[in-house]
Design an enzyme around this catalytic site. Structure first.
Site, PDB file in Angstrom:
ATOM      1  N   MET A  39      20.742 -22.458 -75.153  1.00  0.00           N
ATOM      2  CA  MET A  39      22.116 -23.723 -75.039  1.00  0.00           C
ATOM      3  C   MET A  39      23.086 -23.090 -75.629  1.00  0.00           C
ATOM      4  SD  MET A  39      21.479 -25.912 -73.376  1.00  0.00           S
ATOM      5  CE  MET A  39      22.483 -26.811 -73.109  1.00  0.00           C
ATOM      6  N   GLY A  41      24.990 -20.720 -75.659  1.00  0.00           N
ATOM      7  CA  GLY A  41      25.604 -18.636 -74.866  1.00  0.00           C
ATOM      8  C   GLY A  41      25.653 -17.876 -76.048  1.00  0.00           C
ATOM      9  N   CYS A  43      28.352 -17.032 -77.536  1.00  0.00           N
ATOM     10  CA  CYS A  43      28.892 -17.500 -78.947  1.00  0.00           C
ATOM     11  C   CYS A  43      28.350 -17.891 -79.475  1.00  0.00           C
ATOM     12  CB  CYS A  43      30.158 -18.461 -78.140  1.00  0.00           C
ATOM     13  SG  CYS A  43      31.291 -19.241 -79.775  1.00  0.00           S
ATOM     14  N   GLY A 118      21.363 -21.315 -62.291  1.00  0.00           N
ATOM     15  CA  GLY A 118      21.704 -21.909 -60.568  1.00  0.00           C
ATOM     16  C   GLY A 118      22.605 -21.296 -59.409  1.00  0.00           C
ATOM     17  N   THR A 275      31.688  -1.227 -76.982  1.00  0.00           N
ATOM     18  CA  THR A 275      32.453  -0.565 -75.923  1.00  0.00           C
ATOM     19  C   THR A 275      33.029  -1.727 -74.958  1.00  0.00           C
ATOM     20  OG1 THR A 275      30.309   0.059 -74.731  1.00  0.00           O
ATOM     21  CG2 THR A 275      31.315   1.283 -76.491  1.00  0.00           C
ATOM     22  N   ASP A 322      34.519 -16.582 -70.135  1.00  0.00           N
ATOM     23  CA  ASP A 322      34.329 -14.861 -69.332  1.00  0.00           C
ATOM     24  C   ASP A 322      34.206 -14.295 -68.403  1.00  0.00           C
ATOM     25  OD1 ASP A 322      34.634 -14.373 -72.016  1.00  0.00           O
ATOM     26  OD2 ASP A 322      32.688 -13.781 -72.894  1.00  0.00           O
ATOM     27  N   HIS A 458      55.737 -25.123-100.228  1.00  0.00           N
ATOM     28  CA  HIS A 458      56.090 -23.652-101.771  1.00  0.00           C
ATOM     29  C   HIS A 458      54.546 -24.092-102.775  1.00  0.00           C
ATOM     30  CE1 HIS A 458      57.057 -20.837-103.511  1.00  0.00           C
ATOM     31  NE2 HIS A 458      57.170 -20.918-104.704  1.00  0.00           N
TER      32      HIS A 458
HETATM   33  C1  FAD Z   1      29.962 -10.541 -81.448  1.00  0.00           C
HETATM   34  C2  FAD Z   1      30.581 -11.648 -80.689  1.00  0.00           C
HETATM   35  C3  FAD Z   1      31.446 -12.210 -81.470  1.00  0.00           C
HETATM   36  C4  FAD Z   1      32.360 -12.604 -81.001  1.00  0.00           C
HETATM   37  N1  FAD Z   1      33.550 -13.592 -81.878  1.00  0.00           N
HETATM   38  C5  FAD Z   1      34.175 -14.769 -81.157  1.00  0.00           C
HETATM   39  C6  FAD Z   1      35.606 -15.031 -82.117  1.00  0.00           C
HETATM   40  O1  FAD Z   1      34.749 -15.196 -83.507  1.00  0.00           O
HETATM   41  N2  FAD Z   1      36.006 -15.955 -81.411  1.00  0.00           N
HETATM   42  C7  FAD Z   1      36.186 -15.894 -79.952  1.00  0.00           C
HETATM   43  O2  FAD Z   1      36.639 -16.562 -79.929  1.00  0.00           O
HETATM   44  N3  FAD Z   1      35.089 -15.360 -79.696  1.00  0.00           N
HETATM   45  C8  FAD Z   1      34.344 -14.603 -79.666  1.00  0.00           C
HETATM   46  N4  FAD Z   1      33.588 -13.933 -79.058  1.00  0.00           N
HETATM   47  C9  FAD Z   1      33.669 -14.299 -77.290  1.00  0.00           C
HETATM   48  C10 FAD Z   1      32.880 -15.678 -77.478  1.00  0.00           C
HETATM   49  O3  FAD Z   1      31.133 -15.039 -78.186  1.00  0.00           O
HETATM   50  C11 FAD Z   1      32.910 -15.832 -75.552  1.00  0.00           C
HETATM   51  O4  FAD Z   1      33.839 -15.241 -75.446  1.00  0.00           O
HETATM   52  C12 FAD Z   1      32.055 -17.037 -75.262  1.00  0.00           C
HETATM   53  O5  FAD Z   1      31.022 -16.820 -75.451  1.00  0.00           O
HETATM   54  C13 FAD Z   1      32.266 -17.110 -73.725  1.00  0.00           C
HETATM   55  O6  FAD Z   1      31.882 -17.968 -73.103  1.00  0.00           O
HETATM   56  P1  FAD Z   1      31.427 -18.336 -71.750  1.00  0.00           P
HETATM   57  O7  FAD Z   1      31.132 -19.821 -71.470  1.00  0.00           O
HETATM   58  O8  FAD Z   1      32.338 -18.027 -70.775  1.00  0.00           O
HETATM   59  O9  FAD Z   1      30.235 -17.258 -71.811  1.00  0.00           O
HETATM   60  P2  FAD Z   1      28.852 -17.568 -72.107  1.00  0.00           P
HETATM   61  O10 FAD Z   1      29.072 -17.766 -73.497  1.00  0.00           O
HETATM   62  O11 FAD Z   1      28.652 -16.142 -72.203  1.00  0.00           O
HETATM   63  O12 FAD Z   1      27.669 -18.364 -71.389  1.00  0.00           O
HETATM   64  C14 FAD Z   1      27.507 -18.147 -70.552  1.00  0.00           C
HETATM   65  C15 FAD Z   1      25.851 -19.176 -70.491  1.00  0.00           C
HETATM   66  O13 FAD Z   1      26.309 -19.359 -68.474  1.00  0.00           O
HETATM   67  C16 FAD Z   1      24.064 -18.741 -68.308  1.00  0.00           C
HETATM   68  N5  FAD Z   1      23.884 -17.837 -67.420  1.00  0.00           N
HETATM   69  C17 FAD Z   1      24.731 -17.402 -66.914  1.00  0.00           C
HETATM   70  N6  FAD Z   1      24.515 -17.229 -65.547  1.00  0.00           N
HETATM   71  C18 FAD Z   1      24.034 -18.268 -64.689  1.00  0.00           C
HETATM   72  C19 FAD Z   1      23.051 -18.994 -63.785  1.00  0.00           C
HETATM   73  N7  FAD Z   1      23.516 -18.355 -62.486  1.00  0.00           N
HETATM   74  N8  FAD Z   1      22.527 -20.080 -64.173  1.00  0.00           N
HETATM   75  C20 FAD Z   1      21.970 -20.835 -65.186  1.00  0.00           C
HETATM   76  N9  FAD Z   1      22.789 -20.084 -66.314  1.00  0.00           N
HETATM   77  C21 FAD Z   1      23.634 -19.023 -66.198  1.00  0.00           C
HETATM   78  C22 FAD Z   1      23.753 -17.548 -70.131  1.00  0.00           C
HETATM   79  O14 FAD Z   1      22.332 -17.285 -70.344  1.00  0.00           O
HETATM   80  C23 FAD Z   1      24.836 -18.136 -70.832  1.00  0.00           C
HETATM   81  O15 FAD Z   1      24.354 -19.089 -71.884  1.00  0.00           O
HETATM   82  C24 FAD Z   1      32.483 -13.244 -79.623  1.00  0.00           C
HETATM   83  C25 FAD Z   1      31.683 -12.178 -79.292  1.00  0.00           C
HETATM   84  C26 FAD Z   1      30.654 -11.705 -79.675  1.00  0.00           C
HETATM   85  C27 FAD Z   1      29.455 -10.945 -78.506  1.00  0.00           C
HETATM   86  N1  NAD Z   2      36.897 -12.559 -83.433  1.00  0.00           N
HETATM   87  C1  NAD Z   2      36.614 -12.639 -82.293  1.00  0.00           C
HETATM   88  O1  NAD Z   2      37.746 -12.939 -80.978  1.00  0.00           O
HETATM   89  C2  NAD Z   2      35.820 -12.249 -81.203  1.00  0.00           C
HETATM   90  C3  NAD Z   2      35.003 -11.062 -81.720  1.00  0.00           C
HETATM   91  C4  NAD Z   2      34.128 -10.333 -80.933  1.00  0.00           C
HETATM   92  C5  NAD Z   2      34.391  -9.757 -79.586  1.00  0.00           C
HETATM   93  N2  NAD Z   2      35.131 -10.872 -78.811  1.00  0.00           N
HETATM   94  C6  NAD Z   2      35.438 -10.577 -77.573  1.00  0.00           C
HETATM   95  O2  NAD Z   2      34.252  -9.649 -77.358  1.00  0.00           O
HETATM   96  C7  NAD Z   2      34.824  -8.880 -76.210  1.00  0.00           C
HETATM   97  C8  NAD Z   2      34.508  -7.537 -76.334  1.00  0.00           C
HETATM   98  O3  NAD Z   2      34.708  -6.905 -77.761  1.00  0.00           O
HETATM   99  P1  NAD Z   2      34.223  -5.302 -77.569  1.00  0.00           P
HETATM  100  O4  NAD Z   2      35.068  -5.112 -79.217  1.00  0.00           O
HETATM  101  O5  NAD Z   2      33.273  -4.685 -77.359  1.00  0.00           O
HETATM  102  O6  NAD Z   2      35.245  -4.938 -76.540  1.00  0.00           O
HETATM  103  P2  NAD Z   2      36.951  -4.100 -76.613  1.00  0.00           P
HETATM  104  O7  NAD Z   2      37.186  -4.663 -75.603  1.00  0.00           O
HETATM  105  O8  NAD Z   2      37.936  -5.478 -77.169  1.00  0.00           O
HETATM  106  O9  NAD Z   2      37.032  -2.830 -77.019  1.00  0.00           O
HETATM  107  C9  NAD Z   2      36.302  -2.450 -77.041  1.00  0.00           C
HETATM  108  C10 NAD Z   2      36.955  -0.379 -77.873  1.00  0.00           C
HETATM  109  O10 NAD Z   2      35.704   0.911 -76.902  1.00  0.00           O
HETATM  110  C11 NAD Z   2      36.202   1.630 -76.503  1.00  0.00           C
HETATM  111  N3  NAD Z   2      35.641   2.416 -75.389  1.00  0.00           N
HETATM  112  C12 NAD Z   2      34.724   2.101 -74.619  1.00  0.00           C
HETATM  113  N4  NAD Z   2      33.964   2.980 -74.048  1.00  0.00           N
HETATM  114  C13 NAD Z   2      34.377   4.160 -74.899  1.00  0.00           C
HETATM  115  C14 NAD Z   2      32.989   5.078 -75.062  1.00  0.00           C
HETATM  116  N5  NAD Z   2      32.659   5.644 -74.071  1.00  0.00           N
HETATM  117  N6  NAD Z   2      33.364   5.809 -76.172  1.00  0.00           N
HETATM  118  C15 NAD Z   2      34.069   5.554 -77.362  1.00  0.00           C
HETATM  119  N7  NAD Z   2      35.001   4.052 -76.670  1.00  0.00           N
HETATM  120  C16 NAD Z   2      34.939   3.908 -76.713  1.00  0.00           C
HETATM  121  C17 NAD Z   2      38.279   1.006 -75.792  1.00  0.00           C
HETATM  122  O11 NAD Z   2      38.586   1.549 -75.491  1.00  0.00           O
HETATM  123  C18 NAD Z   2      38.043  -0.089 -76.801  1.00  0.00           C
HETATM  124  O12 NAD Z   2      39.655   0.491 -77.576  1.00  0.00           O
HETATM  125  C19 NAD Z   2      36.186  -8.913 -76.401  1.00  0.00           C
HETATM  126  O13 NAD Z   2      36.980  -8.582 -75.329  1.00  0.00           O
HETATM  127  C20 NAD Z   2      36.929  -9.759 -76.982  1.00  0.00           C
HETATM  128  O14 NAD Z   2      37.185 -10.938 -77.075  1.00  0.00           O
HETATM  129  C21 NAD Z   2      35.791 -11.489 -79.933  1.00  0.00           C
END
Ligand code: FAD
Ligand code: NAD
Length: 474
Positions: A39, A41, A43, A118, A275, A322, A458
């Site tokens: 639960m 996902g 984030c 699902g 990546t 996403d 300010h």
């Molecule tokens: C390291 C990291 C740091 C991040 N930091 C930030 C941040 O600071 N701020 C920010 O805005 N975003 C951040 N993100 C991005 C953020 O986590 C995602 O954009 C967000 O979680 C997307 O939400 P979602 O609901 O689309 O999907 P998810 O959070 O991926 O949830 C999808 C859920 O669906 C479930 N699911 C999938 N298919 C099925 C199915 N067929 N049946 C039942 N369940 C299923 C999965 O198990 C999962 O629990 C970060 C991501 C990472 C990896």
């Molecule tokens: N603070 C936040 O909001 C936050 C924090 C973490 C993640 N996220 C979300 O998660 C998603 C994924 O983040 P991310 O940092 O993995 O992806 P990203 O797409 O932001 O960056 C990936 C980078 O990897 C490089 N790359 C790809 N393949 C490569 C290779 N083989 N060798 C060298 N470089 C390579 C790309 O050119 C790119 O610059 C993002 O879209 C972001 O929105 C958000």
């Protein structure tokens, strides 16, 4: 009695699905949510929440180690100690708490939580593979919110211990002396911040010619000066990590991004692969309703969040988060969910992606809303207008000087003819909070001529943006 089991079934209980469920209940819809794994996902379990907990703790360590900064404020501290496991526990405990709160908020509102995988079983039909066999439900509307998983390029082998993705790094199970971080996007930047604060040496590898290719170029340049150059970070740009082999040491073969010739082999203690992320939209029964995923595997949607088949909305089928590939951010997923529910309730609404802010929680933070300068130039060329930019600097801000945190800038991009703000980019202390004023301005398509007359308290950091608006308005 309704002819359906539910008004709305949401597949995926990440932040997107959760936000949509809460809004659906407030609109009087009988709602169920299906989750196959954790639960909350990505984030809550493997993303925003644990990474921000690690950044909070490691940020304090960085600050306390900065004798020069503390001395300027008249402070001296003794030896600074931290325990890796205790920092990891802080993140893990926060995950447990937020996951519990999120689950309880659904239960309290009487959203049925169904555990299992699902699938769309037909128009207005959903099936779930549960531990006790397959179950079927009828529902007026279906919302897909299956999220994303890390993308691991071919040739890179993950063992979860020495070579890993953010799924493992959020657990902070080790602190390698030397770690290679592949990718200078959000994850690469935030974890480079964590690792360097806790004493690791980082080699940051980026395939594109410049670091941080998705950020505004001026911000990337400042970040290079503030976040990269002064720290224990080596960088490699224009090279692809072609082959990564786990072990002790981890070996990384780097190839020229254009010629694909191997140019260097690194031997490091660990490697974080950051990546990008790919959607989890396969095996969801979309073929049953003639929906094809796009070339990159995302679910095609319009701005109302209706799922498209052959470019046309499929009745009663919605997708958010996403898996739609619009903006991979937690708050974007929730915003899309609310828009989809509004449309389900016959209150037409679309998502305004231009005004959704984003932030990287590095020290200092980076944030933006709207277009980067290259994107604004492209739009200007296609629509026949001119753009201009204005900048202001934290070193001229009284509050930032008082804090001893003067690195950073704000940049406003606007139309020359109407003054409309097209994008705002900030790097500096509390940038992630400062961006919301700009986000509201972009949402209202406001002009710098109006914004320059707003009064800011300010001394506050928000005067950095005030100054940029005033400079833009002349
Ligand atoms: C390291 C990291 C740091 C991040 N930091 C930030 C941040 O600071 N701020 C920010 O805005 N975003 C951040 N993100 C991005 C953020 O986590 C995602 O954009 C967000 O979680 C997307 O939400 P979602 O609901 O689309 O999907 P998810 O959070 O991926 O949830 C999808 C859920 O669906 C479930 N699911 C999938 N298919 C099925 C199915 N067929 N049946 C039942 N369940 C299923 C999965 O198990 C999962 O629990 C970060 C991501 C990472 C990896
Ligand atoms: N603070 C936040 O909001 C936050 C924090 C973490 C993640 N996220 C979300 O998660 C998603 C994924 O983040 P991310 O940092 O993995 O992806 P990203 O797409 O932001 O960056 C990936 C980078 O990897 C490089 N790359 C790809 N393949 C490569 C290779 N083989 N060798 C060298 N470089 C390579 C790309 O050119 C790119 O610059 C993002 O879209 C972001 O929105 C958000």
């Amino acid at each position: 009695m309704s002819e359906f089991d539910y008004d709305l079934i949401i597949i995926g209980a990440g932040v997107g699905g959760h936000g949509a469920a809460l809004h659906a209940v407030s609109c009087g819809l009988k709602t169920a949510i299906i989750e196959a794994a954790d639960m909350g996902g990505t984030c809550v379990n493997r993303g925003c929440i644990p990474s921000k907990a690690l950044l909070a703790a490691s940020g304090r360590v960085r600050e306390l180690h900065d004798d020069h900064h503390l001395k300027a404020l008249g402070i001296q501290v003794g030896q600074i100690n931290f325990e890796r496991q205790a920092i990891a526990d802080h993140a893990n405990n926060l995950v447990d708490k937020i996951r519990g709160d999120l689950t309880n908020s659904l239960k309290r509102l009487k959203v049925d939580i169904i555990k299992g995988w699902g699938k769309v079983a037909g128009m207005q039909k959903v099936s779930v593979e549960t531990d006790s066999g397959e179950k079927s439900y009828s529902t007026k509307d279906i919302m897909l919110a299956p999220g994303s998983i890390p993308f691991v390029p071919p040739g890179i082998e993950i063992d979860g211990k020495t070579v890993f993705t953010s799924d493992q790094s959020v657990r902070l199970e080790s602190l390698p002396d030397w770690i290679a971080v592949i990718g200078s996007g959000y994850i690469g930047l935030e974890f480079t911040d964590v690792y360097t604060a806790l004493g690791s040496e980082v080699t940051l590898i980026e395939a594109m010619d410049k670091l941080m290719p998705t950020f505004d170029p001026d911000i990337a340049k400042q970040a290079q000066r503030v976040l990269i150059a002064p720290r224990d970070i080596e960088t490699r740009t224009g090279v692809l990590a072609m082959k990564v082999t786990p072990g002790s040491p981890v070996t990384i073969e780097l190839a020229d991004a254009k010629t694909k010739d191997i140019v260097e082999v690194l031997e490091v203690d660990a490697c974080l692969v950051a990546t990008g992320r790919i959607p989890t939209a396969k095996n969801m029964g979309l073929e049953r309703v003639a929906v094809e995923l796009d070339r990159r595997g995302f679910i095609p949607v319009d701005d109302r969040m209706a799922v498209l088949a052959d470019g046309k909305p499929v009745p009663h089928l919605w997708a958010i988060g996403d898996a739609t590939g619009k903006m991979m951010l937690a708050h974007a997923a929730s915003a899309q969910g609310i828009v989809a529910v509004e449309n389900i309730c016959d209150r037409p609404r679309t998502v305004d992606y231009r005004s959704i802010p984003a932030a990287a929680f590095t020290h200092p933070e980076i944030s933006y809303v709207g277009l980067s300068e290259p994107q604004a130039k492209e739009l200007a060329a296609s629509e026949g207008f001119e753009i201009a930019t204005a900048r202001s600097y934290f070193k001229g801000n009284s509050k930032a000087i008082a804090e001893g945190e003067t690195d950073g800038m704000a940049k406003v991009i606007y139309r020359k003819d109407t003054g409309e703000v097209l994008g705002v980019h900030i790097i500096g202390i509390h940038a992630a909070d400062l961006i919301h004023e700009a986000s509201a301005a972009v949402a209202k398509r406001e002009s710098i001529h109006t914004l320059a007359h707003l009064v800011h308290a300010h001394p506050t950091l928000s005067e950095v943006l005030d100054e940029a608006y005033k400079r833009a308005a002349g």
